[in-house]
Design an enzyme around this catalytic site. Structure first.
Site, PDB file in Angstrom:
ATOM      1  N   ARG A   5     -11.759 -93.329  40.488  1.00 27.71           N
ATOM      2  CA  ARG A   5     -12.229 -92.147  39.591  1.00 27.71           C
ATOM      3  C   ARG A   5     -12.820 -92.837  38.480  1.00 27.71           C
ATOM      4  O   ARG A   5     -13.954 -92.273  37.590  1.00 27.71           O
ATOM      5  CB  ARG A   5     -11.114 -91.107  39.161  1.00 27.71           C
ATOM      6  CG  ARG A   5     -10.672 -90.445  40.208  1.00 27.71           C
ATOM      7  CD  ARG A   5      -9.567 -89.404  39.870  1.00 27.71           C
ATOM      8  NE  ARG A   5      -9.166 -88.410  40.901  1.00 27.71           N
ATOM      9  CZ  ARG A   5      -7.917 -88.918  41.523  1.00 27.71           C
ATOM     10  NH1 ARG A   5      -7.365 -90.012  41.006  1.00 27.71           N
ATOM     11  NH2 ARG A   5      -7.395 -88.110  42.435  1.00 27.71           N
TER      12      ARG A   5
ATOM     13  N   ASP B 227      -2.451 -82.535  40.476  1.00 25.52           N
ATOM     14  CA  ASP B 227      -1.502 -83.786  41.016  1.00 25.52           C
ATOM     15  C   ASP B 227       0.093 -83.192  40.967  1.00 25.52           C
ATOM     16  O   ASP B 227       0.715 -83.136  41.780  1.00 25.52           O
ATOM     17  CB  ASP B 227      -1.479 -84.812  39.826  1.00 25.52           C
ATOM     18  CG  ASP B 227      -2.758 -85.207  39.809  1.00 25.52           C
ATOM     19  OD1 ASP B 227      -3.276 -86.312  40.261  1.00 25.52           O
ATOM     20  OD2 ASP B 227      -3.574 -84.597  39.124  1.00 25.52           O
TER      21      ASP B 227
ATOM     22  N   ARG C  22       0.552 -80.721  43.969  1.00 26.79           N
ATOM     23  CA  ARG C  22       0.722 -81.718  45.001  1.00 26.79           C
ATOM     24  C   ARG C  22       2.289 -82.197  44.944  1.00 26.79           C
ATOM     25  O   ARG C  22       2.892 -82.424  46.361  1.00 26.79           O
ATOM     26  CB  ARG C  22      -0.244 -83.120  44.988  1.00 26.79           C
ATOM     27  CG  ARG C  22      -1.550 -82.645  45.428  1.00 26.79           C
ATOM     28  CD  ARG C  22      -2.792 -83.717  45.209  1.00 26.79           C
ATOM     29  NE  ARG C  22      -4.029 -83.470  45.474  1.00 26.79           N
ATOM     30  CZ  ARG C  22      -5.158 -83.815  45.056  1.00 26.79           C
ATOM     31  NH1 ARG C  22      -4.911 -84.893  43.921  1.00 26.79           N
ATOM     32  NH2 ARG C  22      -6.247 -83.862  45.619  1.00 26.79           N
TER      33      ARG C  22
ATOM     34  N   HIS D 276      -5.213 -88.395  35.490  1.00 28.42           N
ATOM     35  CA  HIS D 276      -5.427 -87.873  36.574  1.00 28.42           C
ATOM     36  C   HIS D 276      -6.121 -88.980  37.344  1.00 28.42           C
ATOM     37  O   HIS D 276      -7.126 -89.268  37.477  1.00 28.42           O
ATOM     38  CB  HIS D 276      -6.404 -86.724  36.534  1.00 28.42           C
ATOM     39  CG  HIS D 276      -6.893 -86.296  37.774  1.00 28.42           C
ATOM     40  ND1 HIS D 276      -6.160 -85.732  38.724  1.00 28.42           N
ATOM     41  CD2 HIS D 276      -8.200 -86.291  38.300  1.00 28.42           C
ATOM     42  CE1 HIS D 276      -6.859 -85.480  39.966  1.00 28.42           C
ATOM     43  NE2 HIS D 276      -8.046 -85.690  39.579  1.00 28.42           N
TER      44      HIS D 276
END
Ligand SMILES: NC(=O)c1ccc[n+]([C@@H]2O[C@H](COP(=O)([O-])OP(=O)(O)OC[C@H]3O[C@@H](n4cnc5c(N)ncnc54)[C@H](O)[C@@H]3O)[C@@H](O)[C@H]2O)c1
Length: 323
Positions: free
Chosen positions: A93, A153, A156, A180
């Site tokens: 990312r 997240d 998740r 993140h």
């Protein structure tokens, strides 16, 4: 002071790609906005998505969905920025930063030019860096420029704990904190099952032989979820759209929800000059308060490490000689 033309349930979605359009769809379905304007650098894509969504209007609560223009920023309550380049398979990312920082800066310039009173929610990756860049560029109070942070997240994480422990995900209270991305970490110290601290719950649950190994496995899976999904189908959009809808609900309904959005820190946790996912109270003002939870030393160190990772990238972004 609020503009007299400001609309409390108008949302502008910038970027009509996979994430932006799925978010608009979810938001419309939930009946949470009166008006959704979709903008994209690709005008045809925005028009096509709007037509497709608007033709479903018979099946969801009454709402105006249309393609937008920059003047839509002026009276919006919420502007959600999903515009940007897609994460490529294998690309971290953080490698996206330079490509997307320039896009976000130009969008913020236009939002400020339109004298917008909205809360700006950054989604494009790397979200923590772009939130910091956007906040700095805007000159606004930190609460009004926030990132989606580790809300996805954390969802998740809750899902995996729920699966492992055999408990409804809604009874799992758990947060991923920090970037993140690769330096994120599970805040086990504030993880509980329906109010029971996770370690105590584990001793009564007795579903596994080696809880430490399970913990490490779950933390690893959370961190690598996006990479797996990207390998399978090129990008992620369903769960993130739902996470964005949850954040939007907190803003549009003034819910004061506690969410691990990306917040520019101003001394909380001993950190500043960085934006990352920390539990925060989110209302119509954006971030109302960053909750400074007392973390044990290992989690505090993990947060500091995450902040260092992000600050290094921010330092590389800023022109030499800038303060
Ligand atoms: N924060 C999170 O939890 C999270 C999760 C998933 C994806 N993302 C990020 O969200 C972003 C969007 O993902 P996607 O899958 O929808 O990508 P996508 O490529 O499908 O859509 C991005 C859209 O942005 C548009 N765009 C580019 N520059 C623009 C500009 N200046 N103004 C308006 N529109 C512009 C493109 O035309 C494209 O349609 C990516 O950066 C991705 O990494 C974040």
């Amino acid at each position: 002071m609020e503009s007299e033309h400001w609309k409390s349930r108008k949302v502008v979605v910038v970027g009509a790609g996979a994430v932006g359009s799925t978010f608009a769809y979810t938001l419309a379905q939930r009946g949470m906005a009166d008006e959704i304007a979709l903008l994209d650098a690709n005008d045809d894509l925005a028009r096509g998505q709007v037509l497709d969504l608007a033709q479903g209007q018979a099946f969801f609560p009454s709402i105006q969905i249309r393609d937008g223009r920059p003047t839509d920023y002026a009276d919006a309550a919420l502007i959600v920025i999903t515009a940007g380049a897609k994460q490529k398979p294998g690309e971290s990312r953080l490698e996206l930063v330079r490509r997307n920082a320039a896009i976000v800066e130009s969008l913020i310039d236009e939002i400020v030019r339109q004298n917008s009173h909205a809360v700006v929610l950054i989604v494009s990756n790397p979200v923590d860096i772009l939130t910091y860049v956007a906040h700095k560029r805007s000159g606004w109070p930190r609460g009004r420029v926030i990132g989606s942070g580790t809300v996805l997240d954390s969802a998740r994480f809750r899902h995996l704990l729920s699966q492992h422990c055999g408990v409804d995900v809604h009874n799992v209270h758990a947060h991923i904190m920090g970037e993140h991305g690769d330096s994120e970490f599970p805040a086990w110290s504030i993880t509980n099952m329906a109010g029971t601290p996770i370690d105590h719950f584990c001793s009564i649950c007795q579903r596994c032989d080696d809880w430490d190994a399970v913990r490490r496995g779950i933390a690893h899976q959370v961190k690598h979820s996006a990479y797996h999904i990207i390998d399978y189908k090129g990008a992620t959009w369903f769960a993130v759209a739902l996470a964005l809808t949850q954040i939007s609900a907190a803003i549009l309904r003034n819910q004061h929800s506690v969410l691990t959005v990306s917040a520019v820190l101003e001394g909380e946790y001993g950190l500043s000059g960085v934006s990352l996912g920390v539990p925060s109270v989110v209302s119509s003002k954006g971030i109302e308060q960053v909750l400074e939870v007392k973390l044990p030393p290992d989690e505090q160190r993990a947060l500091e490490k995450s902040a260092d990772t992000l600050r290094e990238i921010i330092a590389n972004l800023e022109p030499a000689g800038s303060p």
